[in-house]
Design a protein around this motif. Structure first.
Motif, PDB file in Angstrom:
ATOM      1  N   PRO A  43       3.811   0.012  -1.683  1.00 27.44           N
ATOM      2  CA  PRO A  43       2.694  -0.575  -0.940  1.00 27.44           C
ATOM      3  C   PRO A  43       1.834   0.452  -0.207  1.00 27.44           C
ATOM      4  CG  PRO A  43       4.778  -1.626  -0.321  1.00 27.44           C
ATOM      5  CD  PRO A  43       5.082  -0.544  -1.296  1.00 27.44           C
ATOM      6  N   LEU A  44       2.450   1.477   0.352  1.00 27.18           N
ATOM      7  CA  LEU A  44       1.665   2.493   1.059  1.00 27.18           C
ATOM      8  C   LEU A  44       0.824   3.319   0.083  1.00 27.18           C
ATOM      9  CD1 LEU A  44       4.187   3.643   3.792  1.00 27.18           C
ATOM     10  CD2 LEU A  44       2.214   2.117   4.036  1.00 27.18           C
ATOM     11  N   GLY A  45       1.373   3.594  -1.096  1.00 23.12           N
ATOM     12  CA  GLY A  45       0.602   4.289  -2.124  1.00 23.12           C
ATOM     13  C   GLY A  45      -0.570   3.439  -2.603  1.00 23.12           C
ATOM     14  N   ALA A  46      -0.329   2.143  -2.795  1.00 22.68           N
ATOM     15  CA  ALA A  46      -1.411   1.235  -3.202  1.00 22.68           C
ATOM     16  C   ALA A  46      -2.479   1.155  -2.111  1.00 22.68           C
ATOM     17  CB  ALA A  46      -0.848  -0.146  -3.504  1.00 22.68           C
ATOM     18  N   LEU A  47      -2.054   1.151  -0.855  1.00 24.94           N
ATOM     19  CA  LEU A  47      -3.008   1.123   0.246  1.00 24.94           C
ATOM     20  C   LEU A  47      -3.862   2.396   0.273  1.00 24.94           C
ATOM     21  CD1 LEU A  47      -4.063  -0.283   2.822  1.00 24.94           C
ATOM     22  CD2 LEU A  47      -2.273   0.935   4.069  1.00 24.94           C
ATOM     23  N   ALA A  48      -3.241   3.539   0.041  1.00 25.89           N
ATOM     24  CA  ALA A  48      -3.977   4.801   0.037  1.00 25.89           C
ATOM     25  C   ALA A  48      -4.985   4.848  -1.112  1.00 25.89           C
ATOM     26  CB  ALA A  48      -3.004   5.979  -0.066  1.00 25.89           C
ATOM     27  N   VAL A  49      -4.568   4.415  -2.295  1.00 27.54           N
ATOM     28  CA  VAL A  49      -5.480   4.396  -3.444  1.00 27.54           C
ATOM     29  C   VAL A  49      -6.608   3.399  -3.194  1.00 27.54           C
ATOM     30  CG1 VAL A  49      -5.662   3.770  -5.891  1.00 27.54           C
ATOM     31  CG2 VAL A  49      -3.779   5.205  -5.099  1.00 27.54           C
ATOM     32  N   GLY A  50      -6.280   2.233  -2.651  1.00 21.89           N
ATOM     33  CA  GLY A  50      -7.296   1.234  -2.347  1.00 21.89           C
ATOM     34  C   GLY A  50      -8.293   1.724  -1.310  1.00 21.89           C
ATOM     35  N   ALA A  51      -7.814   2.426  -0.295  1.00 24.40           N
ATOM     36  CA  ALA A  51      -8.719   2.961   0.733  1.00 24.40           C
ATOM     37  C   ALA A  51      -9.642   4.027   0.146  1.00 24.40           C
ATOM     38  CB  ALA A  51      -7.908   3.534   1.891  1.00 24.40           C
ATOM     39  N   ALA A  52      -9.106   4.876  -0.718  1.00 26.91           N
ATOM     40  CA  ALA A  52      -9.943   5.896  -1.353  1.00 26.91           C
ATOM     41  C   ALA A  52     -10.979   5.240  -2.265  1.00 26.91           C
ATOM     42  CB  ALA A  52      -9.080   6.872  -2.144  1.00 26.91           C
ATOM     43  N   ALA A  53     -10.566   4.228  -3.015  1.00 27.16           N
ATOM     44  CA  ALA A  53     -11.504   3.526  -3.891  1.00 27.16           C
ATOM     45  C   ALA A  53     -12.568   2.809  -3.078  1.00 27.16           C
ATOM     46  CB  ALA A  53     -10.749   2.534  -4.774  1.00 27.16           C
ATOM     47  N   ALA A  54     -12.198   2.204  -1.962  1.00 26.28           N
ATOM     48  CA  ALA A  54     -13.171   1.510  -1.109  1.00 26.28           C
ATOM     49  C   ALA A  54     -14.160   2.504  -0.501  1.00 26.28           C
ATOM     50  CB  ALA A  54     -12.450   0.737  -0.009  1.00 26.28           C
ATOM     51  N   ALA A  55     -13.683   3.685  -0.114  1.00 26.17           N
ATOM     52  CA  ALA A  55     -14.581   4.701   0.441  1.00 26.17           C
ATOM     53  C   ALA A  55     -15.595   5.152  -0.605  1.00 26.17           C
ATOM     54  CB  ALA A  55     -13.778   5.894   0.948  1.00 26.17           C
ATOM     55  N   TYR A  56     -15.146   5.327  -1.842  1.00 20.97           N
ATOM     56  CA  TYR A  56     -16.078   5.699  -2.914  1.00 20.97           C
ATOM     57  C   TYR A  56     -17.032   4.546  -3.212  1.00 20.97           C
ATOM     58  CZ  TYR A  56     -17.947   6.838  -7.483  1.00 20.97           C
ATOM     59  OH  TYR A  56     -18.802   7.076  -8.519  1.00 20.97           O
ATOM     60  N   LEU A  57     -16.489   3.335  -3.293  1.00 22.01           N
ATOM     61  CA  LEU A  57     -17.299   2.175  -3.641  1.00 22.01           C
ATOM     62  C   LEU A  57     -18.328   1.853  -2.568  1.00 22.01           C
ATOM     63  CD1 LEU A  57     -17.743  -0.047  -5.718  1.00 22.01           C
ATOM     64  CD2 LEU A  57     -16.032  -1.410  -4.532  1.00 22.01           C
ATOM     65  N   GLY A 121       0.254  -8.143   1.806  1.00 19.52           N
ATOM     66  CA  GLY A 121       0.799  -7.988   3.152  1.00 19.52           C
ATOM     67  C   GLY A 121       2.301  -8.202   3.199  1.00 19.52           C
ATOM     68  N   ARG A 122       2.772  -9.205   2.464  1.00 19.29           N
ATOM     69  CA  ARG A 122       4.224  -9.451   2.430  1.00 19.29           C
ATOM     70  C   ARG A 122       4.946  -8.293   1.758  1.00 19.29           C
ATOM     71  NH1 ARG A 122       7.672 -14.508  -0.021  1.00 19.29           N
ATOM     72  NH2 ARG A 122       9.675 -13.681   0.635  1.00 19.29           N
ATOM     73  N   TRP A 123       4.377  -7.797   0.667  1.00 15.89           N
ATOM     74  CA  TRP A 123       4.963  -6.662  -0.036  1.00 15.89           C
ATOM     75  C   TRP A 123       5.070  -5.463   0.903  1.00 15.89           C
ATOM     76  CZ3 TRP A 123       1.843  -3.099  -3.676  1.00 15.89           C
ATOM     77  CH2 TRP A 123       2.691  -2.258  -4.390  1.00 15.89           C
ATOM     78  N   ALA A 124       4.012  -5.198   1.662  1.00 20.80           N
ATOM     79  CA  ALA A 124       4.014  -4.063   2.588  1.00 20.80           C
ATOM     80  C   ALA A 124       4.986  -4.293   3.744  1.00 20.80           C
ATOM     81  CB  ALA A 124       2.609  -3.818   3.122  1.00 20.80           C
ATOM     82  N   ALA A 125       4.991  -5.498   4.312  1.00 19.43           N
ATOM     83  CA  ALA A 125       5.869  -5.776   5.454  1.00 19.43           C
ATOM     84  C   ALA A 125       7.330  -5.636   5.067  1.00 19.43           C
ATOM     85  CB  ALA A 125       5.589  -7.168   6.000  1.00 19.43           C
ATOM     86  N   LEU A 126       7.706  -6.184   3.917  1.00 13.26           N
ATOM     87  CA  LEU A 126       9.102  -6.058   3.488  1.00 13.26           C
ATOM     88  C   LEU A 126       9.437  -4.612   3.135  1.00 13.26           C
ATOM     89  CD1 LEU A 126       9.519  -9.298   1.365  1.00 13.26           C
ATOM     90  CD2 LEU A 126      10.492  -8.797   3.598  1.00 13.26           C
ATOM     91  N   GLY A 127       8.488  -3.891   2.532  1.00 13.31           N
ATOM     92  CA  GLY A 127       8.729  -2.484   2.211  1.00 13.31           C
ATOM     93  C   GLY A 127       8.945  -1.647   3.450  1.00 13.31           C
ATOM     94  N   LEU A 128       8.165  -1.911   4.510  1.00 15.07           N
ATOM     95  CA  LEU A 128       8.330  -1.156   5.754  1.00 15.07           C
ATOM     96  C   LEU A 128       9.655  -1.483   6.443  1.00 15.07           C
ATOM     97  CD1 LEU A 128       4.684  -1.316   7.101  1.00 15.07           C
ATOM     98  CD2 LEU A 128       5.898   0.692   6.219  1.00 15.07           C
ATOM     99  N   ARG A 129      10.199  -2.642   6.145  1.00 17.48           N
ATOM    100  CA  ARG A 129      11.520  -3.002   6.682  1.00 17.48           C
ATOM    101  C   ARG A 129      12.656  -2.487   5.811  1.00 17.48           C
ATOM    102  NH1 ARG A 129       9.433  -8.851   7.539  1.00 17.48           N
ATOM    103  NH2 ARG A 129       8.412  -8.621   9.544  1.00 17.48           N
ATOM    104  N   GLY A 130      12.302  -1.787   4.722  1.00 14.99           N
ATOM    105  CA  GLY A 130      13.322  -1.210   3.854  1.00 14.99           C
ATOM    106  C   GLY A 130      13.835  -2.161   2.784  1.00 14.99           C
ATOM    107  N   ARG A 131      13.119  -3.246   2.541  1.00 18.57           N
ATOM    108  CA  ARG A 131      13.545  -4.215   1.528  1.00 18.57           C
ATOM    109  C   ARG A 131      12.555  -4.218   0.375  1.00 18.57           C
ATOM    110  NH1 ARG A 131      13.910  -9.587   4.635  1.00 18.57           N
ATOM    111  NH2 ARG A 131      14.319 -10.352   2.547  1.00 18.57           N
TER     112      ARG A 131
END
Length: 159
Positions: A43-57, A121-131
């Motif tokens: 999820p954090l990698g997807a967030l970073a790629v999405g933020a970079a794509a949004a900045a370019y877009l 958001g659920r994917w990220a929240a569970l990932g940050l909790r280690g699940r």
């Protein structure tokens, strides 16, 4: 060749460096496995790629020609709109606070955006909790999604 003569022919000469395939790969360090194997890495990698794509877009108007954004392969091959055609233009319009134009670009995807954000958001929240979380659609839900996408593609190309 057979026997010891065959084995001797394949053995490296004394003092010769071993072949590249004979060198074992370096094992991944424990810290690298801990970081990239963590459930939040996806999820954090997807967030970073999405933020970079949004900045370019944000600085690139997909409504105008002459940019590095690719054309939809389905639209290029057939001339028809696929169910997600207009997603880049929709994202651009949302980044520039123009929901009416975003609705015009891809209404179905715009209406599904809150659901997609909740899933992310659920994917990220569970990932940050280690699940780890791997959502699975049942057979009926998969058929419903497929029927919805086909109906949307037909509707977009008829009207």
């Amino acid at each position: 060749m057979s026997g010891t003569a065959g084995r001797a022919a394949r053995a490296p000469a004394a003092g010769a460096a071993p072949a590249a395939s004979a060198v074992p790969a370096a094992p991944a360090s424990a810290s690298a496995r801990r970081v990239f194997g963590h459930p939040a890495a996806g999820p954090l990698g997807a967030l970073a790629v999405g933020a970079a794509a949004a900045a370019y877009l944000y600085r690139t108007d997909p409504h105008q020609p002459g940019h590095l954004l690719p054309r939809c392969p389905f639209n290029w091959a057939t001339g028809l709109l696929c169910p997600v055609c207009g997603a880049t233009r929709m994202a651009y319009d949302l980044l520039h606070a123009d929901p009416v134009r975003a609705f015009h670009d891809n209404a179905l995807l715009l209406l599904c955006t809150p659901f997609l954000l909740a899933v992310a958001g659920r994917w990220a929240a569970l990932g940050l909790r280690g699940r780890r979380w791997r959502p699975v659609l049942g057979a009926r839900a998969s058929v419903a999604v497929a029927v919805l996408l086909v109906a949307w593609a037909v509707l977009r190309n008829v009207y």
